[in-house]
Write an enzyme that holds these catalytic residues in place. Sequence first.
Site, mmCIF file in Angstrom:
data_model
loop_
_atom_site.group_PDB
_atom_site.id
_atom_site.type_symbol
_atom_site.label_atom_id
_atom_site.label_comp_id
_atom_site.label_asym_id
_atom_site.label_seq_id
_atom_site.Cartn_x
_atom_site.Cartn_y
_atom_site.Cartn_z
ATOM 1 N N CYS A 1 0.612 -1.279 0.042
ATOM 2 C CA CYS A 1 -0.026 -0.148 -0.200
ATOM 3 C C CYS A 1 0.318 1.192 0.329
ATOM 4 O O CYS A 1 0.144 2.521 -0.483
ATOM 5 C CB CYS A 1 -0.951 -0.209 1.074
ATOM 6 S SG CYS A 1 -1.524 -0.980 1.149
ATOM 7 N N HIS B 1 -3.387 6.998 2.848
ATOM 8 C CA HIS B 1 -3.876 5.300 1.641
ATOM 9 C C HIS B 1 -5.360 4.989 2.943
ATOM 10 O O HIS B 1 -5.160 4.861 3.562
ATOM 11 C CB HIS B 1 -2.726 4.447 2.070
ATOM 12 C CG HIS B 1 -2.715 3.240 2.017
ATOM 13 N ND1 HIS B 1 -3.787 2.551 1.039
ATOM 14 C CD2 HIS B 1 -3.363 2.400 3.018
ATOM 15 C CE1 HIS B 1 -4.000 1.076 1.127
ATOM 16 N NE2 HIS B 1 -3.663 0.882 2.592
ATOM 17 N N ASN C 1 -9.987 -0.749 0.838
ATOM 18 C CA ASN C 1 -8.695 -0.350 0.190
ATOM 19 C C ASN C 1 -8.344 -0.364 -0.204
ATOM 20 O O ASN C 1 -8.579 -2.524 -0.680
ATOM 21 C CB ASN C 1 -8.511 -1.343 1.845
ATOM 22 C CG ASN C 1 -6.630 -1.053 1.410
ATOM 23 O OD1 ASN C 1 -6.306 -0.924 0.842
ATOM 24 N ND2 ASN C 1 -6.026 -1.357 2.674
HETATM 25 N N1 ACO Z 1 -18.103 -8.372 10.539
HETATM 26 C C1 ACO Z 1 -18.186 -8.588 12.341
HETATM 27 N N2 ACO Z 1 -17.442 -8.870 13.154
HETATM 28 C C2 ACO Z 1 -16.613 -8.761 12.818
HETATM 29 C C3 ACO Z 1 -15.651 -8.489 11.771
HETATM 30 C C4 ACO Z 1 -16.902 -8.322 10.852
HETATM 31 N N3 ACO Z 1 -16.712 -8.260 9.145
HETATM 32 N N4 ACO Z 1 -14.414 -8.718 11.537
HETATM 33 C C5 ACO Z 1 -14.621 -9.168 12.918
HETATM 34 N N5 ACO Z 1 -15.491 -9.212 13.461
HETATM 35 C C6 ACO Z 1 -15.426 -9.413 14.964
HETATM 36 C C7 ACO Z 1 -14.357 -10.615 15.771
HETATM 37 O O1 ACO Z 1 -14.544 -11.773 15.730
HETATM 38 C C8 ACO Z 1 -14.303 -9.932 17.221
HETATM 39 O O2 ACO Z 1 -15.358 -10.424 17.324
HETATM 40 P P1 ACO Z 1 -15.184 -11.885 18.725
HETATM 41 O O3 ACO Z 1 -14.401 -10.380 19.865
HETATM 42 O O4 ACO Z 1 -16.472 -11.619 19.163
HETATM 43 O O5 ACO Z 1 -13.795 -12.486 18.467
HETATM 44 C C9 ACO Z 1 -14.714 -8.789 16.888
HETATM 45 O O6 ACO Z 1 -15.746 -7.919 15.523
HETATM 46 C C10 ACO Z 1 -13.589 -7.465 17.203
HETATM 47 O O7 ACO Z 1 -12.459 -7.395 15.925
HETATM 48 P P2 ACO Z 1 -11.084 -7.474 15.871
HETATM 49 O O8 ACO Z 1 -11.238 -7.713 14.394
HETATM 50 O O9 ACO Z 1 -10.487 -7.120 17.497
HETATM 51 O O10 ACO Z 1 -11.478 -5.561 14.949
HETATM 52 P P3 ACO Z 1 -11.484 -4.157 15.615
HETATM 53 O O11 ACO Z 1 -12.187 -3.585 16.622
HETATM 54 O O12 ACO Z 1 -9.676 -4.391 15.709
HETATM 55 O O13 ACO Z 1 -11.686 -4.067 14.061
HETATM 56 C C11 ACO Z 1 -10.223 -3.584 12.194
HETATM 57 C C12 ACO Z 1 -11.074 -4.763 13.006
HETATM 58 C C13 ACO Z 1 -11.401 -2.717 11.303
HETATM 59 C C14 ACO Z 1 -9.717 -4.353 10.396
HETATM 60 C C15 ACO Z 1 -9.100 -2.747 12.223
HETATM 61 O O14 ACO Z 1 -8.901 -3.529 13.018
HETATM 62 C C16 ACO Z 1 -8.483 -1.756 11.654
HETATM 63 O O15 ACO Z 1 -8.526 -1.123 10.699
HETATM 64 N N6 ACO Z 1 -7.596 -2.334 11.209
HETATM 65 C C17 ACO Z 1 -6.429 -1.678 10.487
HETATM 66 C C18 ACO Z 1 -6.356 -2.478 9.433
HETATM 67 C C19 ACO Z 1 -6.142 -1.810 8.165
HETATM 68 O O16 ACO Z 1 -6.276 -0.526 7.918
HETATM 69 N N7 ACO Z 1 -4.967 -2.718 7.195
HETATM 70 C C20 ACO Z 1 -4.958 -2.468 5.948
HETATM 71 C C21 ACO Z 1 -3.591 -1.382 6.121
HETATM 72 S S1 ACO Z 1 -2.763 -2.032 5.060
HETATM 73 C C22 ACO Z 1 -3.245 -2.602 4.181
HETATM 74 O O17 ACO Z 1 -3.295 -1.311 3.499
HETATM 75 C C23 ACO Z 1 -2.471 -3.110 2.815
#
Ligand code: ACO
Length: 332
Positions: free
Chosen positions: A116, A257, A287
């Site tokens: 990215c 990004h 993304n």
């Molecule tokens: N729908 C519903 N529930 C979900 C989903 C979904 N799509 N995804 C995860 N959950 C659930 C999980 O199972 C978890 O439940 P549990 O506690 O019962 O196990 C709960 O939601 C929380 O999961 P987390 O993974 O802790 O969620 P978080 O609040 O961290 O959000 C996210 C996830 C949106 C991916 C966040 O961590 C984030 O934005 N990270 C940055 C990632 C990113 O932007 N990556 C790309 C950048 S690099 C690149 O571009 C290649």
Amino acid sequence: MEYSGVGIAITGCGSSAPNSTVTNDQLSQVVETSDEWIASRTGIRQRHLSDSSGTLVDLAAKAAKSAIEMAGIEPDQVDLILLATSTPDDLFGSACQVQAAIGASQAVAFDLTAACSGFVFGLVTAAQYIRTGVYRNVVLIGADVLSRWVDWNDRRTCVLFGDGAGAVVIQANERDRLLGFELRSDGTQNRCLNLAYASTAKPLLEDCEIGQGNFQPITMNGQEVYRFAVKRVPEVIEKALFRANLGVDAIDWLLLHQANQRILDSVADRLKIPSEKVISNLAKYGNTSAASIPLALDEAVREGFVKTGDTIAASGFGAGLTWGAAIFQWGR
Ligand code: ACO
């Protein structure tokens, strides 16, 4: 940044995305998720997805053609094509196929992989070729078809990504419009985000074994990537601003990004940049990896938000880990 010699200017942009869109509600038929969960955690509402006949080369070539058209040059005036991608149609590289598709017969073409961060790394790479007087007209494309490599059973990752391409034309210019940059890599954090090759041992001869396998779907530690982004991106932008001898107030547009609206908001907050200066189109595209910055730039230019002379702070971040920022002014 002090530079005596040839400067660079970004004189054209273009973008493309597959026709087919998938909304969050539609995705909830594929994995257990909801529009409410995805939109509130990421800001994403839909993504464009390539079908089985769609190629990375087609997307990249379309974006490149419209960038060339805006710049007002002919394809055979292009000296260099840089294709920033992690999802080539061919592991040997796809830039040469783009060169053929757009008729840039005089251009040398190669792929550049920095996930990215690919667009920002590519912009700086293009600038080096121009500043040293080697090339005058460079087409830089960021393009990715991550839908090929997403695990569509993993709701933690599959809801985030979309397909697309964006391109710019970067030309030699009397006045240097790339004001400052900073690039960083940290391979010790590589495990946070991978699209990795997995090998299986195969005996070839009695005393010779080779490995053959496949690339495995994307894995990501979302929380670690989130923490990395909100810490490192403001830092690297401040460093690039320092090199440009500018303060945050000089920024007209923050162009990050397009990973996640919460990351965009948090970075803007830390830098004290008001939300109306933050370019965001991830609600429509998700993304799109290396494509996200030039795709968002193209929309902002064509919709009349970004104007000639505006100062843009662009920052890419992602797998590697890699991250970087470039401060540039749009246009000649
Ligand atoms: N729908 C519903 N529930 C979900 C989903 C979904 N799509 N995804 C995860 N959950 C659930 C999980 O199972 C978890 O439940 P549990 O506690 O019962 O196990 C709960 O939601 C929380 O999961 P987390 O993974 O802790 O969620 P978080 O609040 O961290 O959000 C996210 C996830 C949106 C991916 C966040 O961590 C984030 O934005 N990270 C940055 C990632 C990113 O932007 N990556 C790309 C950048 S690099 C690149 O571009 C290649």
